[in-house]
Design an enzyme around this catalytic site. Structure first.
Site, short mmCIF file in Angstrom:
data_model
loop_
_atom_site.label_atom_id
_atom_site.label_comp_id
_atom_site.label_asym_id
_atom_site.label_seq_id
_atom_site.Cartn_x
_atom_site.Cartn_y
_atom_site.Cartn_z
N CYS A 285 0.81 -1.21 0.00
CA CYS A 285 0.00 0.00 0.00
C CYS A 285 0.85 1.26 0.00
CB CYS A 285 -0.95 0.00 1.18
SG CYS A 285 -0.10 -0.22 2.74
C1 LIG Z 1 0.78 -4.62 2.91
S1 LIG Z 1 1.92 -5.91 3.07
C2 LIG Z 1 0.90 -7.32 3.17
C3 LIG Z 1 0.72 -7.81 4.54
C4 LIG Z 1 0.08 -9.16 4.65
N1 LIG Z 1 -1.18 -9.25 3.97
C5 LIG Z 1 -0.03 -9.56 6.12
O1 LIG Z 1 -1.12 -9.81 6.61
O2 LIG Z 1 1.00 -9.56 6.81
C6 LIG Z 1 2.60 -6.07 1.47
C7 LIG Z 1 3.68 -7.13 1.35
O3 LIG Z 1 4.06 -7.28 -0.03
C8 LIG Z 1 5.41 -7.68 -0.04
N2 LIG Z 1 5.97 -7.51 -1.38
C9 LIG Z 1 6.38 -6.36 -1.96
N3 LIG Z 1 6.86 -6.61 -3.19
C10 LIG Z 1 6.74 -7.93 -3.42
C11 LIG Z 1 7.06 -8.79 -4.50
N4 LIG Z 1 7.61 -8.31 -5.62
N5 LIG Z 1 6.79 -10.11 -4.38
C12 LIG Z 1 6.25 -10.61 -3.25
N6 LIG Z 1 5.92 -9.84 -2.18
C13 LIG Z 1 6.16 -8.52 -2.25
C14 LIG Z 1 6.03 -6.78 1.02
O4 LIG Z 1 7.28 -7.28 1.47
C15 LIG Z 1 4.95 -6.79 2.10
O5 LIG Z 1 5.20 -7.76 3.08
#
Ligand SMILES: C[S@@+](CC[C@H](N)C(=O)[O-])C[C@H]1O[C@@H](n2cnc3c(N)ncnc32)[C@H](O)[C@@H]1O
Length: 388
Positions: free
Chosen positions: A76
């Site tokens: 986000c």
């Molecule tokens: C808003 S958080 C989601 C949190 C999750 N739904 C939870 O309950 O903990 C977004 C996540 O996307 C991950 N993320 C960012 N880029 C990514 C990528 N290219 N591939 C996989 N994950 C990614 C980040 O590291 C982060 O942990």
């Protein structure tokens, strides 16, 4: 149509698995994660040792064949008020495009997204328009709703839950439960009050008998916990284990991350997460849908108009929906009794800085609040004065 009680889930952008933990509590099974942040991935590996992690979503070619639900709490940063508002085409948010790439590769009957509620107004609503159009073009019906974690736990946290489906009506899942919140009448001497000590000029995040939204902190891993004024007059920041519980995780859920990074990073992991009980509620409704009542239908959504806090698309029309952010209301103990661990007293420097800001503020404070923080500051100074 009755849904099968257990769905096979792929958890993209899984973080520490808040969505997946909640869905698992409702009986669903997570086949695979995609999470590329080593700290979060380490927590996932410790907490879901049977579930493989594909790492970077860009490297994932297709969801496994049996996938029924693609879950994605996509990043986000670009969508949040605090971030650069570049919209859904922004560098980070464009990661959501991978959700569509994967659905094109292997269509799943359901997709569940979660994001900050600011997403509804981002880029003058264009971010949402692109999201819903992408689902509609693929033959999905959708429903979304702002849901407040306060329905389940003493944390005020509003997030948009968005469910798209090619198999059933998502309104029967997201838009059927509603309860009237019954917040307590609070007083400074009898209840805890949360606030952001880093603010104080324009806002405060004042939160009676709860904490304001736990944030994901800075990209440098500097913790940004809220403060809590306890009924006894102490001002503390909560222990990370209580922060985990305020998100519906068992305490120490993120402790494995300390093997790879500073403990302060745990605040980012927890602040990023989906509150597990919110995901559990959706999971239960996915397993046993209700029946959407059309009396909730509001007006047809006009192109370019503001997105309401809840809406649905039944395959033909997009309409606003009259429903609150509270799917239920759980009676619970007061916040100060919920906390299991003593907090850390707000430092003299932090308390003094906060009070100085409130002097410049145009905010109206609860009578006695500033005095209570000033008394805490005196307490914090007392040992220093005694030592001189
Ligand atoms: C808003 S958080 C989601 C949190 C999750 N739904 C939870 O309950 O903990 C977004 C996540 O996307 C991950 N993320 C960012 N880029 C990514 C990528 N290219 N591939 C996989 N994950 C990614 C980040 O590291 C982060 O942990």
């Amino acid at each position: 149509m009755l849904l099968r009680p257990v769905m096979k889930v792929v958890g993209l952008f899984a973080g520490i698995g808040g969505l997946e933990l909640g869905l698992a509590r409702a009986g669903h099974e997570c086949l695979m994660f995609s999470e590329n942040w080593p700290l979060a991935a380490h927590v996932l590996a410790a907490r879901f040792p049977q579930t493989p992690n594909a790492g970077d979503v860009a490297l994932l070619r297709a969801p496994p064949g049996e996938t029924e639900l693609v879950a994605a709490g996509f990043p986000c940063q670009d969508l949040s008020q605090a971030g650069r508002t570049q919209g859904i085409g922004g560098r980070k948010s464009s990661l959501v495009e991978h959700v569509f790439r994967l659905l094109d590769e292997r269509p799943a009957p359901y997709a569940l997204l979660e994001n900050v509620s600011f997403m509804l107004s981002l880029d003058r609503g264009r971010a949402m328009a692109r999201l819903v159009s992408a689902f509609e073009a693929r033959g999905y019906r959708w429903a979304y709703r702002v849901v407040n974690t306060l329905a389940f736990l003493p944390q005020r946290r509003e997030r948009v839950l968005f469910l798209a489906s090619r198999a059933a009506d998502p309104a029967d899942v997201l838009l059927v439960d509603e309860a009237a919140p019954r917040p307590r009448v609070t007083a400074l001497r009898t209840h805890a009050h949360g606030f952001y000590w880093t603010e104080g000029v324009r806002g405060l995040g004042w939160a009676p008998d709860c904490v304001p939204t736990l944030k994901n902190g800075s990209t440098l891993g500097i913790a940004s916990p809220p403060a809590i004024l306890l009924p006894g007059g102490e001002v503390v920041t909560p222990d990370i284990r209580d922060a985990e519980r305020l998100q519906g995780f068992p305490q120490d859920w993120t402790a494995p991350a300390e093997a790879l990074g500073r403990p302060a990073w745990r605040w980012s992991l927890v602040g990023n997460a989906v509150s597990a009980p919110v995901a559990e509620w959706v999971g239960r409704r996915l397993a046993a849908p209700g029946r959407y009542d059309r009396v909730r239908d509001g007006g047809r959504l006009e192109e370019g108009a503001r997105w309401p806090r809840a809406a649905r698309y039944d395959g033909e029309r997009r309409v606003g929906v009259e429903i609150s952010a509270f799917p239920c209301w759980r009676e619970r103990e007061p916040l100060h009794l919920f906390l299991n661990h003593p907090g850390k007293p707000l430092s003299e420097r932090a308390a003094a800085g906060f009070l100085a800001r409130t002097e410049r503020a145009k905010l109206r404070f609860e009578p006695g609040f500033r005095e209570a923080v000033a008394a805490h500051l005196e307490q914090m100074r007392a040992p220093l004065v005694a030592a001189q």
